[in-house]
Scaffold this active site. Structure first.
Site, PDB file in Angstrom:
ATOM      1  N   SER A  35       0.807  -1.227   0.000  1.00 24.26           N
ATOM      2  CA  SER A  35       0.000   0.000   0.000  1.00 24.26           C
ATOM      3  C   SER A  35       0.839   1.276   0.000  1.00 24.26           C
ATOM      4  O   SER A  35       0.792   2.072   0.951  1.00 24.26           O
ATOM      5  CB  SER A  35      -0.943  -0.030   1.195  1.00 24.26           C
ATOM      6  OG  SER A  35      -1.672  -1.218   1.145  1.00 24.26           O
ATOM      7  N   ARG A  45       7.514   6.472  -4.009  1.00 21.31           N
ATOM      8  CA  ARG A  45       8.120   6.994  -2.772  1.00 21.31           C
ATOM      9  C   ARG A  45       7.450   6.313  -1.591  1.00 21.31           C
ATOM     10  O   ARG A  45       6.306   5.860  -1.693  1.00 21.31           O
ATOM     11  CB  ARG A  45       7.952   8.511  -2.662  1.00 21.31           C
ATOM     12  CG  ARG A  45       6.557   9.001  -2.374  1.00 21.31           C
ATOM     13  CD  ARG A  45       6.398  10.455  -2.678  1.00 21.31           C
ATOM     14  NE  ARG A  45       6.459  10.678  -4.112  1.00 21.31           N
ATOM     15  CZ  ARG A  45       5.434  10.514  -4.945  1.00 21.31           C
ATOM     16  NH1 ARG A  45       4.259  10.113  -4.494  1.00 21.31           N
ATOM     17  NH2 ARG A  45       5.541  10.730  -6.247  1.00 21.31           N
ATOM     18  N   ASP A 101      -4.009  -1.282  -1.444  1.00 26.34           N
ATOM     19  CA  ASP A 101      -5.132  -1.593  -0.547  1.00 26.34           C
ATOM     20  C   ASP A 101      -6.449  -1.000  -1.029  1.00 26.34           C
ATOM     21  O   ASP A 101      -7.522  -1.582  -0.827  1.00 26.34           O
ATOM     22  CB  ASP A 101      -4.835  -1.185   0.918  1.00 26.34           C
ATOM     23  CG  ASP A 101      -4.338   0.235   1.081  1.00 26.34           C
ATOM     24  OD1 ASP A 101      -4.219   0.952   0.061  1.00 26.34           O
ATOM     25  OD2 ASP A 101      -4.058   0.644   2.226  1.00 26.34           O
TER      26      ASP A 101
HETATM   27  C1  BGC Z   1      -0.281   5.192   0.331  1.00 25.32           C
HETATM   28  C2  BGC Z   1      -1.354   4.523  -0.487  1.00 25.32           C
HETATM   29  C3  BGC Z   1      -2.302   3.773   0.406  1.00 25.32           C
HETATM   30  C4  BGC Z   1      -2.799   4.665   1.544  1.00 25.32           C
HETATM   31  C5  BGC Z   1      -3.687   3.917   2.508  1.00 25.32           C
HETATM   32  C6  BGC Z   1      -0.885   6.021   1.453  1.00 25.32           C
HETATM   33  O1  BGC Z   1       0.115   6.549   2.248  1.00 25.32           O
HETATM   34  O2  BGC Z   1       0.528   6.007  -0.480  1.00 25.32           O
HETATM   35  O3  BGC Z   1      -0.797   3.636  -1.436  1.00 25.32           O
HETATM   36  O4  BGC Z   1      -3.371   3.309  -0.346  1.00 25.32           O
HETATM   37  O5  BGC Z   1      -1.714   5.202   2.242  1.00 25.32           O
HETATM   38  O6  BGC Z   1      -3.042   2.831   3.074  1.00 25.32           O
END
Ligand code: BGC
Length: 499
Positions: free
Chosen positions: A158, A173, A211
């Site tokens: 995620s 990142r 996610d």
């Molecule tokens: C991430 C996402 C993720 C979200 C929730 C963010 O910091 O960049 O990819 O879906 O958090 O988990």
């Protein structure tokens, strides 16, 4: 708690009567700082819509709008057995999910492993080794003595990743406080697979999943009205389905125009250039002190990781200010520690059922060694409400922007994450903001439903990841190999899934 007063909903207005003037005027200042009025919500939403489009354009924008190669909704008839791995912020979860013949059903077994804090800022090798270890333990425990072929895996990773293929992902990142060297800018799949191979774990990564995409797909498995998947947790983000013909940055791939593509928006990056969000001095400090300044502007105002920290910064600032007296002569050394308060702390303040905020008082004493007076607690309570409400209202702008962009007059939005599930009033505050942004008429009956409802989602990183692995296999079977690096290996893994 016996004898501390009846458990009735506190009447907040009356309770401000005894608050001294200096604190009252600070409360007023904070209300002005943190309240996002309807007009601002609309302005943020409008800008959001244009930024979503920009992210899909050839030149791109702040919001990455990542193509995920999840190219279908499930129809409820997906079958097979899959491993799902969720690399979350606090835990690592491994599941085995069986999708049976019965439409929309699933069986799940799962194990959780603690994600050691040091790992988040350690080395890449340690990270992959730890994850491979957990998978190995899981497989050994649940399949002891069995001869296994390659089990297909849906890996919920995620973080923002550029995916040229579904079984591939270059980390753009780290977010959510992760800061592991040597991973950004690289494909995370080869080192992950190498760690599995080294340990001889019989698993084949079939789909790398965000996610939010998992949440969208898992929710759509049982509810065809689900059109957006959201996470409001440690981080925040959303995914929805776009038509390939409406994704200019993919035009060179000549995908069928009417084919679907789930887009992982990575909306945490909205307004990194600070054009519309009503940032306060405290938001600016959060950003500056974070491992990635200048990134995730939207996320840093609304996600669970930051809510407690915003609160801590405000309270500490007021303590040091000459304009009011807050926690005077108290030892604030605990409060000085960055990230010492989490969103659960704010949630507990908002949930204190007692008129005299006695639970909040005890929690301040226990957690940060501060013996707060009743008026000080009143200020803290109001501040928690303001921070929690701002988060919910700004979150609604993202949902409204996707809904408007896609002309979704009526739909369901599947949401998951600790803030959505546990933060008091988050759902109701978000729903109210949606009504204000989208100008829905007042409901005449309580039972009436809003045209767009944000509902608790199915388990995205478990069932969702398994479904996406299943959908990927279905595509390979049909010869629709767009965005699949290794169709042959996926067909192989399919044999194990169907055993
Ligand atoms: C991430 C996402 C993720 C979200 C929730 C963010 O910091 O960049 O990819 O879906 O958090 O988990």
């Amino acid at each position: 708690m016996v004898g501390m007063g009846p458990r009735k909903p506190p009447s907040r207005r009356g309770s401000m009567a005894d608050v001294p003037e200096d604190l009252k005027s600070q409360i007023k200042r904070l209300e002005e700082l943190f309240t996002v009025p309807q007009e601002k919500l609309k302005e943020v939403t409008d800008h959001f819509i244009s930024e979503l489009a920009k992210g899909l354009s050839v030149d791109g924008g702040s919001i990455p709008m990542n193509a995920t190669w999840c190219m279908n909704y499930p129809d409820g008839h997906e079958t097979g057995t899959f491993i799902a791995l969720d690399m979350g912020g606090t835990n690592l979860r491994v599941c085995e999910i069986t999708l049976p013949e019965e439409k929309g059903e699933f069986d799940i077994i799962q194990s959780k492993y603690r994600m050691p804090e040091e790992l988040k800022t350690g080395s890449a090798e340690e990270l992959w080794e730890y994850i491979a270890d957990c998978l190995q333990q899981f497989v050994e425990y649940h399949h002891e003595g069995e001869e296994l072929d390659q089990l297909p895996l849906g890996f919920t990773f995620s973080y923002p990743a550029t995916q040229e293929y579904i079984d591939h992902g270059v980390l753009q990142r780290w977010t959510k406080g992760f800061d592991i060297d040597g991973v950004e800018g690289k494909d995370v799949v080869p080192p992950f697979e190498a760690a599995l191979k080294e340990k001889g774990v019989p698993i084949k990564l079939t789909a790398l999943v965000n996610d939010t995409t998992g949440t969208l797909i898992a929710s759509a498995y049982t509810d065809t009205m689900m059109k957006i998947g959201c996470i409001f947790g440690t981080g925040c983000n959303a995914a929805y389905m776009e038509h390939c013909g409406d994704i200019p940055k993919l035009a060179h791939l000549n995908l069928p125009k009417d084919a679907l593509m789930a887009i992982n928006c990575e909306w945490g990056a909205f307004d990194n250039e600070h054009k519309v969000l009503p940032r306060t001095q405290y938001d600016i400090v959060i950003d500056k002190e974070s491992p990635r300044p200048g990134q995730q502007a939207f996320e840093k105002m609304i996600a669970g990781l930051y809510l407690g920290e915003i609160f801590r910064l405000v309270v500490l600032d007021l303590h040091k200010s000459n304009e009011c007296s807050l926690f005077k002569d108290q030892d604030v050394s605990q409060l000085e520690k960055p990230y010492s308060l989490d969103a659960g702390f704010l949630a507990a303040i908002e949930e204190d059922p007692f008129e005299n905020l006695s639970e909040t008082h005890d929690m301040f004493k226990k957690k940060i060694n501060i013996d707060a007076t009743r008026p000080e607690l009143e200020l803290c309570r109001r501040l928690a409400e303001l921070i929690g409400t701002r988060a919910a209202r700004l979150s609604a702008c993202g949902v409204a922007a996707i809904a408007k962009k896609k002309n979704l007059g009526e739909c369901h939005v599947g949401a998951d994450g600790s803030v959505f599930n546990k933060y008091p009033h988050f759902k109701a505050r978000g729903a109210q903001a949606l009504r204000e942004i989208l100008d829905w008429p007042e409901k005449t009956k309580r039972s009436e439903k809003d045209p767009i409802e944000i509902l608790p989602a199915e388990d995205g990183s478990g069932v969702g990841a398994a479904l996406i692995a299943a959908l990927t296999m279905q595509r390979v079977q049909k010869g629709e190999n767009w965005g699949i690096r290794d169709p042959k290996a996926i067909l192989e893994a399919m044999k194990s899934a169907k055993k």
